[in-house]
Motif scaffolding. Structure first.
Motif, PDB file in Angstrom:
ATOM      1  N   TRP A 146       0.982  -1.252   0.140  1.00  0.00           N
ATOM      2  CA  TRP A 146       0.063   0.206  -0.039  1.00  0.00           C
ATOM      3  C   TRP A 146       0.728   1.358   0.032  1.00  0.00           C
ATOM      4  O   TRP A 146       0.482   2.179  -0.645  1.00  0.00           O
ATOM      5  N   GLU A 147       1.992   1.340   0.977  1.00  0.00           N
ATOM      6  CA  GLU A 147       2.827   2.541   0.850  1.00  0.00           C
ATOM      7  C   GLU A 147       3.360   2.852  -0.528  1.00  0.00           C
ATOM      8  O   GLU A 147       3.162   4.027  -1.064  1.00  0.00           O
ATOM      9  N   GLN A 148       3.847   1.908  -1.538  1.00  0.00           N
ATOM     10  CA  GLN A 148       4.082   2.292  -2.679  1.00  0.00           C
ATOM     11  C   GLN A 148       3.134   2.520  -3.539  1.00  0.00           C
ATOM     12  O   GLN A 148       3.200   3.558  -4.362  1.00  0.00           O
ATOM     13  N   ALA A 149       2.055   2.016  -3.520  1.00  0.00           N
ATOM     14  CA  ALA A 149       0.827   2.189  -4.457  1.00  0.00           C
ATOM     15  C   ALA A 149       0.395   3.637  -4.361  1.00  0.00           C
ATOM     16  O   ALA A 149       0.136   4.373  -5.144  1.00  0.00           O
ATOM     17  N   LEU A 150      -0.121   4.090  -2.912  1.00  0.00           N
ATOM     18  CA  LEU A 150      -0.523   5.032  -2.601  1.00  0.00           C
ATOM     19  C   LEU A 150       0.463   6.341  -2.806  1.00  0.00           C
ATOM     20  O   LEU A 150       0.189   7.443  -3.308  1.00  0.00           O
ATOM     21  N   SER A 151       1.769   6.062  -2.475  1.00  0.00           N
ATOM     22  CA  SER A 151       2.649   7.131  -2.831  1.00  0.00           C
ATOM     23  C   SER A 151       2.860   7.601  -4.290  1.00  0.00           C
ATOM     24  O   SER A 151       3.066   8.614  -4.689  1.00  0.00           O
ATOM     25  N   GLU A 152       3.087   6.617  -4.967  1.00  0.00           N
ATOM     26  CA  GLU A 152       3.332   6.671  -6.675  1.00  0.00           C
ATOM     27  C   GLU A 152       1.897   7.248  -7.113  1.00  0.00           C
ATOM     28  O   GLU A 152       2.078   8.217  -8.029  1.00  0.00           O
ATOM     29  N   ILE A 153       0.756   6.756  -6.789  1.00  0.00           N
ATOM     30  CA  ILE A 153      -0.496   7.401  -7.190  1.00  0.00           C
ATOM     31  C   ILE A 153      -0.479   8.840  -6.764  1.00  0.00           C
ATOM     32  O   ILE A 153      -0.956   9.720  -7.785  1.00  0.00           O
ATOM     33  N   ALA A 154      -0.109   9.224  -5.613  1.00  0.00           N
ATOM     34  CA  ALA A 154      -0.499  10.688  -5.298  1.00  0.00           C
ATOM     35  C   ALA A 154       0.779  11.432  -5.873  1.00  0.00           C
ATOM     36  O   ALA A 154       0.377  12.720  -6.421  1.00  0.00           O
ATOM     37  N   THR A 580      -9.204   8.658   2.296  1.00  0.00           N
ATOM     38  CA  THR A 580      -8.575   9.456   3.415  1.00  0.00           C
ATOM     39  C   THR A 580      -7.101   9.432   3.515  1.00  0.00           C
ATOM     40  O   THR A 580      -6.539  10.395   3.963  1.00  0.00           O
ATOM     41  N   GLU A 581      -6.545   8.105   3.448  1.00  0.00           N
ATOM     42  CA  GLU A 581      -5.058   8.434   3.274  1.00  0.00           C
ATOM     43  C   GLU A 581      -4.385   9.068   2.168  1.00  0.00           C
ATOM     44  O   GLU A 581      -3.329   9.937   2.482  1.00  0.00           O
ATOM     45  N   LEU A 582      -5.035   9.066   1.116  1.00  0.00           N
ATOM     46  CA  LEU A 582      -4.622   9.701  -0.140  1.00  0.00           C
ATOM     47  C   LEU A 582      -4.628  11.330   0.235  1.00  0.00           C
ATOM     48  O   LEU A 582      -3.846  12.164  -0.145  1.00  0.00           O
ATOM     49  N   ALA A 583      -5.865  11.690   0.685  1.00  0.00           N
ATOM     50  CA  ALA A 583      -6.111  13.016   1.113  1.00  0.00           C
ATOM     51  C   ALA A 583      -5.087  13.630   2.236  1.00  0.00           C
ATOM     52  O   ALA A 583      -4.655  14.742   2.213  1.00  0.00           O
ATOM     53  N   TYR A 584      -4.679  12.705   3.196  1.00  0.00           N
ATOM     54  CA  TYR A 584      -3.523  13.187   4.165  1.00  0.00           C
ATOM     55  C   TYR A 584      -2.291  13.498   3.262  1.00  0.00           C
ATOM     56  O   TYR A 584      -1.655  14.174   3.570  1.00  0.00           O
ATOM     57  N   ARG A 585      -1.930  12.385   2.447  1.00  0.00           N
ATOM     58  CA  ARG A 585      -0.575  12.474   1.569  1.00  0.00           C
ATOM     59  C   ARG A 585      -0.619  13.742   0.671  1.00  0.00           C
ATOM     60  O   ARG A 585       0.357  14.552   0.393  1.00  0.00           O
TER      61      ARG A 585
END
Length: 852
Positions: A146-154, A580-585
């Motif tokens: 999840w860390e890699q997926a959300l970081s790269e998407i953001a 929510t997690e993407l919004a925080y990032r």
């Protein structure tokens, strides 16, 4: 989905070997039973251990999809595994077992819902974040965290917004897998729309594929889409006209058949107007009137002519409640403009819309048009149920507006047993639990949903009317979006929108921009045909794995508690957790999810319940519910008992309450449409007449194109899928084959027999299916149910039989999707049909049918 060879894999075990093994096993088992020694004692279950009911925990939950309702499911689980599913038995609201009354019927699940364990534990279940590593559409992905997926998407989102502006990301959310009061995937009031709007980069999709033409009609005519009765009103009808409606497959409420059976028992007569004789027609012994597809508005115009010609209309109702039906009800400001009666009698265009005129267009005998018109006008009360399917056509809004005119001229609106629908939304539910505020529907461009591919392929040389751009009134008004990315949330839209080959071409163009210059994200619980084309697959928890409340869908007056029945499988998260997690990032987490902290991604339960408790308090305040939250959780379902059947517009007719239109009346002559001066500056793009009219579609059986493509294809909803959902469920696949239905006379002329493989094609694509030959489909028409999972071969032919390879994405002005405006040709084929599942699990339904 992905191309593959037709030959049999020499390494795989062959079917004959499997059959030999089964035969040998059966013989051995039989010998043991006969011979006796060593035989085991017979048990009630096919295998053991199998937990009995007293060993299982019982949890009330529901279905989750837009199949016509959201019914009760009861999960029987052992530990963290659902062993089986049952449904409502009448006891869950504290009543006696078997309670099933007219005012409080059971909310029983259909076969789709009852099969849900196979979707939950499916081989296609998406359990981990995945990243594409192969060519686009090849279906090759690797597991990532999840860390890699959300970081790269953001990171990619920020780049696309900064480089290509606030319209670069398209919201293609829909209610396919995530619809509840809290976890909501929806075009307008959904979690994705709120997220992308707050991020400041969102192109929304404003038109609903299922019923946009109908939505337009209801809003223009009645001022609202809440034009439906609750289904118990059907029990009071003396005549029900099922116009393009097959409630055996697509009912619009939890207990449609229950109440229609009551009507039948009380003497109600049924009529079906449809190109095919459906199971509903058979169930109710309906008079079947076959009609050429896309000509419904013409037949309704012919009925209107006859009703007026024989003085069968309700003039008092017209005078009191209707604008623009005739000269006497035209508004003063519209002097010289055409009334509906003027059009019907040809006073403007010189063509009276007689039954004979209509018969030439729609293929229905003039005498039958007259007979139906008289039945409807003289039977009180009568329900003309104008279903959505004939509105899924070019200019489909004109059919729905014409039906509303006939409903109004006979006075069948606002009375018990009558019908005004339309869209059919009835009892009003409290629909939203999460924050619904000024950020809930922020967009920077809003396009007609199936025009995104046209925009990508032709950018920037696209006119605003081609895109169906919604007006904004600011600097972005009319600016064509520079689309660089798509979020698919709870939607399989690549598989379900019109003209799939054009969509694929657009995706390949996005890919051609280079590494990092586009972004395709698919969020779902299942690996779908759409997901195969994504950059990232995000595993979304099913409704069994998160806390929520189920709403009825358009009809039904109840709420069903939907607890977290089991823990999320694999690394699944809810949409709300992901956003929510993407919004925080991205810097706006507290604003996006104000009840949550940064730990919500791993600990959502307390926050989810807090939102649901607040929602329940609103329900108590607004709808008089007398249970507290804990009682609702314990019981699992709250069924409202209405003081009388809910009938749309009863207050307007009985008490004089104004309709929600500019005139306060039923607007057959639309105030809004009549006052538009520049159509290019509207979301419609092209002129729409102020009154209902027959407008010839771009393809039909009266078109010159029939010389090359002589068949008209319609693609109704099947009973075994909800759009593309459940396509991979083996239990359901045992009940059907994806097949093209064809009239026996057409088949005989082409040398086609039942069960043959046929190709259906036009200038947009080609599909391959078995054929079902029957007399239950009118000549010149073929039927291919929508929703099959696409399976392309190396030549771009869909071997699975998805009709949307043949549909056209041309903009029908009011937003109607032209799914049923399709001409094609058909021939016997040497190509193989690939149903997307082991053939042994696919029923040979044609074996049980007469070979015509």
């Amino acid at each position: 989905m992905t191309p593959r060879d037709d030959h049999i894999d020499p390494v795989a075990p062959q079917r004959e070997d499997r059959r030999d093994f089964l035969k040998t096993s059966a013989v051995a088992a039989a010998s043991t039973l006969v011979l006796g020694p060593g035989a085991r004692k017979a048990h009630a279950f096919a295998y053991e251990p199998y937990p009995t009911d007293d060993e299982l925990e019982t949890v009330v939950t529901s279905c989750a999809h837009n199949c016509g309702s959201r019914h009760m499911l009861v999960a029987h689980k052992k530990g963290d595994v659902i062993v089986r599913l049952s449904t409502d038995n009448g006891t869950y609201q504290g009543d006696e077992y078997g309670t099933d009354t007219e005012e409080k019927p059971q909310i029983r699940a259909c076969l789709r819902g009852r099969s849900y364990r196979l979707r939950l534990y499916s081989p296609e279940r998406l359990l981990y974040p995945m990243k594409r590593v192969g060519e686009r559409g090849e279906g090759k992905f690797k597991r990532i965290g999840w860390e890699q997926a959300l970081s790269e998407i953001a990171e990619r989102m920020v780049h696309l917004k900064q480089t290509y502006g606030p319209t670069a990301l398209v919201d293609q959310s829909y209610a396919g897998a995530s619809y509840g009061v809290l976890h909501k995937s929806d075009q307008i009031e959904g979690l994705l729309g709120r997220f992308l709007g707050m991020f400041g980069c969102r192109t929304s999709s404003w038109s609903v594929p299922s019923y946009q033409g109908t939505t337009f009609s209801s809003r223009m005519t009645f001022g609202t889409i809440e034009d439906g009765n609750e289904d118990d009103a059907f029990a009071h009808s003396k005549l029900i006209i099922m116009w393009g409606w097959n409630p055996a497959y697509t009912f619009h409420g939890g207990n449609t058949f229950y109440y229609m059976r009551m009507a039948k028992q009380r003497g109600c007569k049924f009529v079906l107007v449809d190109p095919q004789y459906t199971d509903s027609a058979a169930a109710y012994d309906a008079w079947w009137i076959p009609i050429r597809p896309n000509t419904d508005a013409a037949m309704l115009a012919g009925m209107a002519y006859h009703i007026w010609d024989k003085d069968l209309h309700d003039q008092d109702f017209i005078d009191r409640f209707v604008q623009g039906m005739d000269k006497g009800t035209m508004p003063d400001w519209a002097g010289g403009q055409e009334s509906f009666r003027d059009y019907i009698f040809g006073e403007t265009d010189g063509t009276p819309k007689t039954p004979e005129w209509a018969a030439e267009i729609c293929g229905v005998k003039a005498d039958d048009i007259r007979k139906l018109a008289e039945m409807y006008a003289t039977t009180k009360p009568a329900a003309l149920k104008a279903s959505w399917a004939p509105g899924r056509n070019a200019y489909g809004e004109q059919y729905n507006r014409m039906a509303a005119a006939v409903q109004a001229m006979t006075g069948n609106i606002g009375v018990l047993g009558g019908c005004a629908e339309g869209v059919g939304k009835a009892w009003h539910a409290e629909a939203v639990a999460y924050p619904y505020d000024q950020y809930s529907n922020v967009w920077f461009a809003s396009i007609k949903s199936d025009r995104w591919a046209h925009i990508v392929l032709n950018y920037p040389n696209v006119k605003r009317e081609e895109a169906g751009l919604w007006p904004r009134g600011d600097a972005l008004d009319g600016v064509i979006p520079n689309i660089r990315g798509i979020f698919w949330q709870g939607s399989d839209w690549l598989n379900q929108l019109t003209n799939i080959n054009k969509e694929i071409e657009a995706i390949r163009k996005l890919d051609s921009y280079g590494e990092g210059e586009s972004l395709l994200v698919c969020m779902d619980s299942t690996i779908t045909p759409t997901g195969i084309w994504a950059d990232y697959l995000l595993p979304i928890a099913t409704h069994f794995e998160r806390h929520d409340v189920a709403l009825p869908w358009y009809k039904g007056h109840y709420y069903i508690h939907r607890p977290k029945v089991i823990e999320p499988m694999g690394e699944s998260k809810s949409d709300f957790q992901v956003f929510t997690e993407l919004a925080y990032r991205l810097g706006f987490g507290p604003q996006y999810n104000p009840k949550a902290g940064r730990d919500y991604f791993n600990n959502p339960d307390a926050v989810d319940e807090a939102y649901l408790v607040d929602w329940w308090h609103r329900v108590q305040d607004h709808q008089g519910v007398d249970w507290d939250w804990e009682t609702f959780k314990k019981r699992g379902v709250y069924k409202f008992i209405l003081p009388r059947p809910h009938v749309a517009f009863r207050d307007q007719i009985e008490n004089g309450t104004p309709f929600q239109t500019p005139s306060g009346k039923i607007e057959i002559f639309s105030t809004t449409l009549a006052q538009i001066t520049d159509w290019t500056k509207t979301q419609y793009g092209y002129p729409i007449p102020a009154i209902p009219k027959w407008v010839e579609p771009w393809e039909s059986l009266i078109s010159e194109k029939t010389a090359e493509f002589p068949f008209h294809m319609v693609s109704p909803h099947p009973r075994w899928r909800t759009h593309s959902i459940f396509h991979n469920i083996p239990w359901l696949r045992e009940t059907y084959s994806q097949e093209t239905t064809m009239n026996a006379s057409d088949a005989a002329r082409l040398g086609i027999r039942n069960g043959d493989i046929v190709e259906c094609w036009n200038d947009r694509g080609k599909v391959v299916t078995p054929v079902y030959v029957t007399e239950r489909c009118m000549p010149g028409v073929v039927v291919l149910h929508e929703g099959a999972w696409m399976d392309l071969d190396e030549n771009g032919v869909d071997r699975a039989g998805n009709p949307d390879f043949l549909t056209l994405d041309e903009p029908s002005p009011a937003g109607a999707f032209a799914y049923n405006t399709v001409l094609c040709n058909v021939k016997k084929s040497d190509l193989g049909h690939r149903p997307g599942w082991d053939q042994l699990a696919t029923a040979r339904s044609h074996v049980f049918r007469r070979d015509l």
